[in-house]
Design a protein around this motif. Sequence first.
Motif, PDB file in Angstrom:
ATOM      1  N   LEU A   1       0.875  -1.173   0.000  1.00 11.10           N
ATOM      2  CA  LEU A   1       0.000   0.000   0.000  1.00 11.10           C
ATOM      3  C   LEU A   1       0.913   1.223   0.000  1.00 11.10           C
ATOM      4  N   LEU A   2       0.992   1.930  -1.119  1.00  8.73           N
ATOM      5  CA  LEU A   2       1.991   2.989  -1.236  1.00  8.73           C
ATOM      6  C   LEU A   2       1.404   4.391  -1.198  1.00  8.73           C
ATOM      7  N   GLY A   3       0.122   4.513  -1.555  1.00  6.55           N
ATOM      8  CA  GLY A   3      -0.478   5.842  -1.596  1.00  6.55           C
ATOM      9  C   GLY A   3      -0.190   6.549  -2.902  1.00  6.55           C
ATOM     10  N   ARG A   4      -0.722   7.758  -2.998  1.00  9.42           N
ATOM     11  CA  ARG A   4      -0.599   8.531  -4.229  1.00  9.42           C
ATOM     12  C   ARG A   4       0.848   8.788  -4.604  1.00  9.42           C
ATOM     13  N   GLY A   5       1.660   9.197  -3.631  1.00  4.69           N
ATOM     14  CA  GLY A   5       3.025   9.610  -3.948  1.00  4.69           C
ATOM     15  C   GLY A   5       4.063   8.861  -3.140  1.00  4.69           C
ATOM     16  N   GLY A   6       3.702   7.675  -2.643  1.00  5.24           N
ATOM     17  CA  GLY A   6       4.654   6.902  -1.846  1.00  5.24           C
ATOM     18  C   GLY A   6       4.710   7.338  -0.394  1.00  5.24           C
ATOM     19  N   PHE A   7       3.760   8.181   0.035  1.00  4.81           N
ATOM     20  CA  PHE A   7       3.778   8.706   1.395  1.00  4.81           C
ATOM     21  C   PHE A   7       2.899   7.906   2.365  1.00  4.81           C
ATOM     22  N   ALA A   8       2.231   6.857   1.882  1.00  2.00           N
ATOM     23  CA  ALA A   8       1.412   6.052   2.804  1.00  2.00           C
ATOM     24  C   ALA A   8       2.314   5.435   3.868  1.00  2.00           C
ATOM     25  N   GLY A   9       1.758   5.225   5.058  1.00  2.00           N
ATOM     26  CA  GLY A   9       2.521   4.579   6.126  1.00  2.00           C
ATOM     27  C   GLY A   9       3.308   5.541   6.994  1.00  2.00           C
ATOM     28  N   GLU A  10       3.096   6.843   6.803  1.00  2.00           N
ATOM     29  CA  GLU A  10       3.795   7.820   7.655  1.00  2.00           C
ATOM     30  C   GLU A  10       3.072   7.924   9.004  1.00  2.00           C
TER      31      GLU A  10
END
Lengths: 387, 387
Positions: free
Chosen positions: A238-247
């Motif tokens: 699960l990466l999100g729109r710009g790779g910012f998921a999981g912050e």
Amino acid sequence: MAITGDQRLLKRINRMALVRLVRGHPGLSRAELAVETGLTKSTVSLLVQELIDEGWLCEDDVLVTGAIGRRPTPLRLDDQRLALIGVELGVGMIGVVATTLNGEVISKYSHSFTVDSEIPLVLSMLCRAIMDTVHATRGAGREVLGVGIGVPGAVQESSGVLCVAPNLGWRDVAIRDEVMRVLQAHSLGDIQVFVQNDADVAALSEVEFSPSSTHDPLLFLSLGIGVGAGVVVGGRLLLGRGGFAGEVGHIQLQPDGPVCSCGRKGCAEAFFGLQVLANSFHLSREQLFERASQGDPEVVSALRSAGQHLGVLMHNLWVTLDPAQIVLGGRSCRLGPAFLDSARETFNALAHEAGLETPLVVQAKYAELMVPVGASALVLHKYLQPI
Amino acid sequence: MAITGDQRLLKRINRMALVRLVRGHPGLSRAELAVETGLTKSTVSLLVQELIDEGWLCEDDVLVTGAIGRRPTPLRLDDQRLALIGVELGVGMIGVVATTLNGEVISKYSHSFTVDSEIPLVLSMLCRAIMDTVHATRGAGREVLGVGIGVPGAVQESSGVLCVAPNLGWRDVAIRDEVMRVLQAHSLGDIQVFVQNDADVAALSEVEFSPSSTHDPLLFLSLGIGVGAGVVVGGRLLLGRGGFAGEVGHIQLQPDGPVCSCGRKGCAEAFFGLQVLANSFHLSREQLFERASQGDPEVVSALRSAGQHLGVLMHNLWVTLDPAQIVLGGRSCRLGPAFLDSARETFNALAHEAGLETPLVVQAKYAELMVPVGASALVLHKYLQPI
């Protein structure tokens, strides 16, 4: 009949489906693979032979069962001929491993650098370490399938650009292109390079190298100076729109809580980030680990309180994602039971208040090697997911 | 050459890929579809003819361009011959719509029931409403592709069992099997039935019926008596291990906050669930909407504070999931700007403190019909995702 682009893709999908099946169920025969996949026996035989020729699969000895007729030959992943190279670009350290297809570490190397080093210098060290490992691995008779790199920040998946890594102070660094350029200049341009966030690759280390015991969705919490999550759902990150998921270190746990390094207040990381905890006692991180292991009452009490905040974070992510398993990893695990048990107790208590059962919570299988081994899992992940 | 199971699946995948392409880019010709998919022109022609025969696609009039040669025929989704039926099983109400493949509502129906009605009675009303709509839709000359049902609780996707719906007081109800049994008994057994959580289907209403403007990952926040989320990533719903993902109303926003109906403290829902807000003023929900629209200062002040908590929830989900778009839906949207603007302001302020930009935040396209229209989107979703 000419082979179209579609058929080529279908062939790649089928090949990798066979590898995944054999990985999950070592000992399957060609006939069993045909039943499982719906492919014809002749197609399976053809693809399996290719996979054996290329070093992905090998045949096990046939068990003498006493039954009449030709006995089916059991297949398994070949752990002798191919290698995956995994790299951790950490805050002040570079770690490199070579692993088998099963995640067994064949070699490891690490090197420290001062965090404020120039980016080109660090990248040049990184490339040197990769090339040394490639040569050593090839020298030992293995083919290198690819290089994965885990980095402490958000990555744009398609380009392999590290967008922002606060703890390194880096922004918009085209790591994949730079590493590929250097490899090419050294006649190693045939090696594929993949870059991804460190918590994400750590999550893959749990998924790709323990396929039979994998729990999906899987939530990997990386607990260190930074606090981040890697989430695998349906076998994918699960990466999100710009790779910012999981912050998730910046989930607000308390309005008007302590100020975080990011500028916001009450973030999870401001309560139990490793550096925050060390700073609160004016200790180095190593000194904090030592005091925790000695059972220093003041430290233990603070760690129990920090663990309660971690427990709330685990709870909040659980209700959001409903994971089948939560994995705790990262250097903060060395803080021991005062921190981790307190987190589990808080999590369990919150679930209990609502009459619910918590999912399985375990510690990271690869411990301090979770990022480099995860980066080598990233290479395998990319091969096994052709679309 | 005999058609194998694999080839049948490939054909279904290719057919639905064509439907998705035409849906996203109305006006594409067969030749353009061949280029886009890599399929041969003859395969595309064959599949397109099937899709036209079955009512999925139709040909638009050819524009006279003056160019020489045979002009390509533009294709688009056919909105005349097929229908999707979507059902909302709400807390005290049943809503049913029939829609076109484009999400245009052809007919709608709703019926209320007392919340403590026996389950079999509610299910029998539900089946009656579905059958009436099936007959009316067929009577108007449309074929029914399937029935989707959105329910206020966690659903086990594979079985269509509603595991738990706290606000209905239901647990382990095999809704799909029961509806299919009744349809079968009335000679409607050929109609497929799908069941899913209401926030999840609401998310699909944004995705399946506005494909050209879809932002993925999409986070749909359903704001009402309960607070839940539907998340679409890579075109698929994020459901979790047991269908419990998205229970974001129970994210803890404050330690030792107000007690929630679930038994925990400080849950998001305990701060801004619609019933909680109404209760705090000893008003009915309708009275609360009225006071809010009149600008009653006491109500407005409370709604602004409630909105701040919603803003923190939006922030926490944003750092976790990195959505490209957040959609706000549900009855609480009727509380107006005091609630919603305050939420956006808090969200923006938190992002600004960290030097970050927030994603697009919009209101639900289908407003109060988001669940039944979403349930009809669920039917389309299931057809378009054959694997």
